[in-house]
Design a protein around this motif. Structure first.
Motif, PDB file in Angstrom:
ATOM      1  N   TRP A 162       0.837  -1.205   0.000  1.00 34.71           N
ATOM      2  CA  TRP A 162       0.000   0.000   0.000  1.00 34.71           C
ATOM      3  C   TRP A 162       0.871   1.254   0.000  1.00 34.71           C
ATOM      4  CZ3 TRP A 162      -0.749   4.236   3.147  1.00 34.71           C
ATOM      5  CH2 TRP A 162      -1.918   4.972   2.945  1.00 34.71           C
ATOM      6  N   ALA A 163       1.935   1.244   0.816  1.00 33.03           N
ATOM      7  CA  ALA A 163       2.839   2.398   0.870  1.00 33.03           C
ATOM      8  C   ALA A 163       3.516   2.614  -0.479  1.00 33.03           C
ATOM      9  CB  ALA A 163       3.885   2.189   1.965  1.00 33.03           C
ATOM     10  N   ALA A 164       3.902   1.522  -1.138  1.00 35.46           N
ATOM     11  CA  ALA A 164       4.537   1.639  -2.452  1.00 35.46           C
ATOM     12  C   ALA A 164       3.571   2.240  -3.471  1.00 35.46           C
ATOM     13  CB  ALA A 164       5.017   0.266  -2.921  1.00 35.46           C
ATOM     14  N   GLU A 165       2.308   1.862  -3.384  1.00 38.50           N
ATOM     15  CA  GLU A 165       1.303   2.418  -4.295  1.00 38.50           C
ATOM     16  C   GLU A 165       1.140   3.923  -4.079  1.00 38.50           C
ATOM     17  OE1 GLU A 165      -2.203   0.206  -3.516  1.00 38.50           O
ATOM     18  OE2 GLU A 165      -1.445  -1.664  -4.405  1.00 38.50           O
ATOM     19  N   GLN A 166       1.113   4.341  -2.812  1.00 39.23           N
ATOM     20  CA  GLN A 166       0.968   5.767  -2.519  1.00 39.23           C
ATOM     21  C   GLN A 166       2.208   6.545  -2.966  1.00 39.23           C
ATOM     22  OE1 GLN A 166      -2.159   6.503  -1.607  1.00 39.23           O
ATOM     23  NE2 GLN A 166      -2.313   4.263  -1.724  1.00 39.23           N
ATOM     24  N   ASN A 167       3.389   5.942  -2.791  1.00 32.18           N
ATOM     25  CA  ASN A 167       4.618   6.588  -3.265  1.00 32.18           C
ATOM     26  C   ASN A 167       4.594   6.766  -4.782  1.00 32.18           C
ATOM     27  OD1 ASN A 167       5.718   6.788  -0.712  1.00 32.18           O
ATOM     28  ND2 ASN A 167       6.889   4.894  -0.878  1.00 32.18           N
ATOM     29  N   ALA A 168       4.083   5.745  -5.465  1.00 32.45           N
ATOM     30  CA  ALA A 168       4.023   5.813  -6.928  1.00 32.45           C
ATOM     31  C   ALA A 168       3.119   6.947  -7.397  1.00 32.45           C
ATOM     32  CB  ALA A 168       3.538   4.478  -7.489  1.00 32.45           C
ATOM     33  N   LEU A 169       2.143   7.313  -6.585  1.00 36.06           N
ATOM     34  CA  LEU A 169       1.258   8.427  -6.922  1.00 36.06           C
ATOM     35  C   LEU A 169       1.880   9.775  -6.558  1.00 36.06           C
ATOM     36  CD1 LEU A 169      -2.142   7.002  -5.591  1.00 36.06           C
ATOM     37  CD2 LEU A 169      -1.362   7.064  -7.966  1.00 36.06           C
ATOM     38  N   SER A 170       2.544   9.828  -5.400  1.00 36.23           N
ATOM     39  CA  SER A 170       3.003  11.107  -4.856  1.00 36.23           C
ATOM     40  C   SER A 170       4.351  11.568  -5.402  1.00 36.23           C
ATOM     41  CB  SER A 170       3.097  11.016  -3.325  1.00 36.23           C
ATOM     42  OG  SER A 170       1.854  10.681  -2.765  1.00 36.23           O
ATOM     43  N   ILE A 171       5.310  10.635  -5.516  1.00 28.52           N
ATOM     44  CA  ILE A 171       6.672  11.029  -5.888  1.00 28.52           C
ATOM     45  C   ILE A 171       6.737  11.720  -7.247  1.00 28.52           C
ATOM     46  CG2 ILE A 171       8.967  10.136  -6.457  1.00 28.52           C
ATOM     47  CD1 ILE A 171       8.619   8.133  -4.175  1.00 28.52           C
ATOM     48  N   PRO A 172       6.072  11.207  -8.285  1.00 27.56           N
ATOM     49  CA  PRO A 172       6.132  11.916  -9.574  1.00 27.56           C
ATOM     50  C   PRO A 172       5.577  13.338  -9.499  1.00 27.56           C
ATOM     51  CG  PRO A 172       5.338   9.676  -9.882  1.00 27.56           C
ATOM     52  CD  PRO A 172       5.348   9.921  -8.410  1.00 27.56           C
ATOM     53  N   LYS A 173       4.545  13.539  -8.676  1.00 26.21           N
ATOM     54  CA  LYS A 173       3.987  14.883  -8.542  1.00 26.21           C
ATOM     55  C   LYS A 173       4.988  15.825  -7.882  1.00 26.21           C
ATOM     56  CE  LYS A 173      -0.945  13.741  -8.457  1.00 26.21           C
ATOM     57  NZ  LYS A 173      -1.310  14.652  -9.565  1.00 26.21           N
ATOM     58  N   LEU A 174       5.674  15.328  -6.853  1.00 25.21           N
ATOM     59  CA  LEU A 174       6.652  16.160  -6.157  1.00 25.21           C
ATOM     60  C   LEU A 174       7.860  16.452  -7.049  1.00 25.21           C
ATOM     61  CD1 LEU A 174       6.609  14.453  -2.642  1.00 25.21           C
ATOM     62  CD2 LEU A 174       5.607  16.656  -3.255  1.00 25.21           C
ATOM     63  N   GLN A 175       8.421  15.409  -7.637  1.00 24.75           N
ATOM     64  CA  GLN A 175       9.619  15.590  -8.449  1.00 24.75           C
ATOM     65  C   GLN A 175       9.322  16.304  -9.765  1.00 24.75           C
ATOM     66  OE1 GLN A 175      11.319  11.651  -8.787  1.00 24.75           O
ATOM     67  NE2 GLN A 175      12.297  11.794  -6.777  1.00 24.75           N
ATOM     68  N   GLY A 176       8.069  16.312 -10.167  1.00 23.99           N
ATOM     69  CA  GLY A 176       7.701  17.004 -11.392  1.00 23.99           C
ATOM     70  C   GLY A 176       7.568  18.502 -11.224  1.00 23.99           C
ATOM     71  N   ASP A 177       7.557  18.970  -9.991  1.00 28.02           N
ATOM     72  CA  ASP A 177       7.483  20.407  -9.750  1.00 28.02           C
ATOM     73  C   ASP A 177       8.814  21.051 -10.148  1.00 28.02           C
ATOM     74  OD1 ASP A 177       7.827  22.947  -8.072  1.00 28.02           O
ATOM     75  OD2 ASP A 177       5.728  22.445  -7.681  1.00 28.02           O
ATOM     76  N   PRO A 178       8.817  22.139 -10.903  1.00 28.37           N
ATOM     77  CA  PRO A 178      10.075  22.748 -11.366  1.00 28.37           C
ATOM     78  C   PRO A 178      10.962  23.255 -10.230  1.00 28.37           C
ATOM     79  CG  PRO A 178       8.186  24.160 -11.855  1.00 28.37           C
ATOM     80  CD  PRO A 178       7.626  22.835 -11.440  1.00 28.37           C
ATOM     81  N   ARG A 179      10.395  23.433  -9.044  1.00 27.31           N
ATOM     82  CA  ARG A 179      11.192  23.916  -7.912  1.00 27.31           C
ATOM     83  C   ARG A 179      11.899  22.791  -7.169  1.00 27.31           C
ATOM     84  NH1 ARG A 179       6.187  26.518  -4.971  1.00 27.31           N
ATOM     85  NH2 ARG A 179       5.382  24.532  -5.774  1.00 27.31           N
ATOM     86  N   PHE A 180      11.558  21.550  -7.500  1.00 31.70           N
ATOM     87  CA  PHE A 180      11.995  20.412  -6.689  1.00 31.70           C
ATOM     88  C   PHE A 180      13.511  20.336  -6.539  1.00 31.70           C
ATOM     89  CE2 PHE A 180      13.482  16.055  -6.248  1.00 31.70           C
ATOM     90  CZ  PHE A 180      12.777  15.632  -5.133  1.00 31.70           C
ATOM     91  N   GLU A 181      14.239  20.285  -7.634  1.00 30.14           N
ATOM     92  CA  GLU A 181      15.678  20.048  -7.565  1.00 30.14           C
ATOM     93  C   GLU A 181      16.407  21.187  -6.865  1.00 30.14           C
ATOM     94  OE1 GLU A 181      19.140  18.279  -7.479  1.00 30.14           O
ATOM     95  OE2 GLU A 181      17.237  17.328  -8.047  1.00 30.14           O
ATOM     96  N   THR A 182      15.974  22.421  -7.096  1.00 32.91           N
ATOM     97  CA  THR A 182      16.619  23.554  -6.429  1.00 32.91           C
ATOM     98  C   THR A 182      16.451  23.466  -4.919  1.00 32.91           C
ATOM     99  OG1 THR A 182      16.287  24.999  -8.337  1.00 32.91           O
ATOM    100  CG2 THR A 182      16.642  26.065  -6.206  1.00 32.91           C
TER     101      THR A 182
END
Length: 254
Positions: free
Chosen positions: A67-87
């Motif tokens: 279940w945790a892996a499924e939630q990570n699969a939903l959340s991580i792309p949204k977070l890392q897709g934000d242009p501010r993420f890497e900075t």
């Protein structure tokens, strides 16, 4: 990327973006969750709820991890897709791993002890230096306990959870180690002066333990002593007096 950096950066970044990103579209709606919690009974006016997600309390079960892996699969792309993420991630990592951090410590028998984590010590080291060296411009540290090395030797995912030291003789301590960072810890007696664990010393296996010294040969222990000794959340509901040289299970309940 180092594991420590990933965990810390992601955790802080999640807090930063929660209000901006919102919940994943595929996640359960609050109304669905509320509807899934049905009242089971009433006892002395207190409502006891039947929680359909109680199985998540078994945090290392296959179902909970999936279940945790499924939630990570939903959340991580949204977070890392934000242009501010890497900075922001890079800035946070630079602060957390900076060599300019103030190494706060505790004074024990003329030495300053400090627990330190960086890119070379992901799990951390307990180290010491003299008071004179600590006050100088170029502090010379000596490693007392290397958690990364201990984890490798014992093939465990050790996380340092602190130490409880004997008043009057603070070089004798109880080291708290968590396998994976959970609340439950293993506790071992350690000599700071000799920089090693005490052979045949006090040891408490993994549990949500509370512990403290009475004197050099006696401990107060709240831990898992079997049926009836724990609350529903897994913490101790009894307190026992444990004397050196006796079995923990025979400790006197007080």
């Amino acid at each position: 990327m180092r594991p420590l950096s990933i965990l810390r950066s992601s955790a802080i970044f999640v807090l930063f973006l929660m209000s901006a990103c919102g919940a994943p579209e595929e996640s359960l709606e609050s109304s669905e969750i509320s509807a899934g919690i049905a009242m089971r009974e009433e006892v002395v006016g207190v409502q006891i709820l039947d929680d359909p997600f109680i199985w998540l309390e078994e945090v290392e079960s296959d179902d909970a991890l999936a279940w945790a892996a499924e939630q990570n699969a939903l959340s991580i792309p949204k977070l890392q897709g934000d242009p501010r993420f890497e900075t922001i991630r890079s800035e946070i990592e630079a602060v957390l791993t900076s060599e300019d951090r103030i190494p706060s410590g505790s004074l024990v028998n003329g030495n300053v002890y400090n627990f330190w984590q960086d890119n070379d010590h992901i799990r951390g080291i307990l180290r010491r230096t003299s008071l004179e060296s600590y006050a100088g411009d170029s502090t010379q540290w000596e490693t007392v306990l290397d958690i990364d090395e201990l984890a490798n030797i014992e093939s465990a995912n050790w996380v340092y959870k602190g130490r409880t030291c004997l008043p009057g003789n603070p070089s004798r301590c109880l080291i708290h180690l968590s396998d994976g960072g959970k609340d439950a810890v293993s506790i071992r007696e350690f000599d700071l002066d000799l920089a090693n664990f005490i052979d045949g010393g006090f040891f408490v296996g993994e549990a949500k333990t509370n512990i403290d010294w009475v004197d050099a040969n006696t401990l107060l222990v709240g831990s898992d002593f079997g049926d009836g000794s724990l609350t529903t959340s897994g913490y101790a509901r009894t307190l026992r007096l444990w004397r050196r040289g006796t079995a923990l299970e025979n400790a006197e309940q007080i």
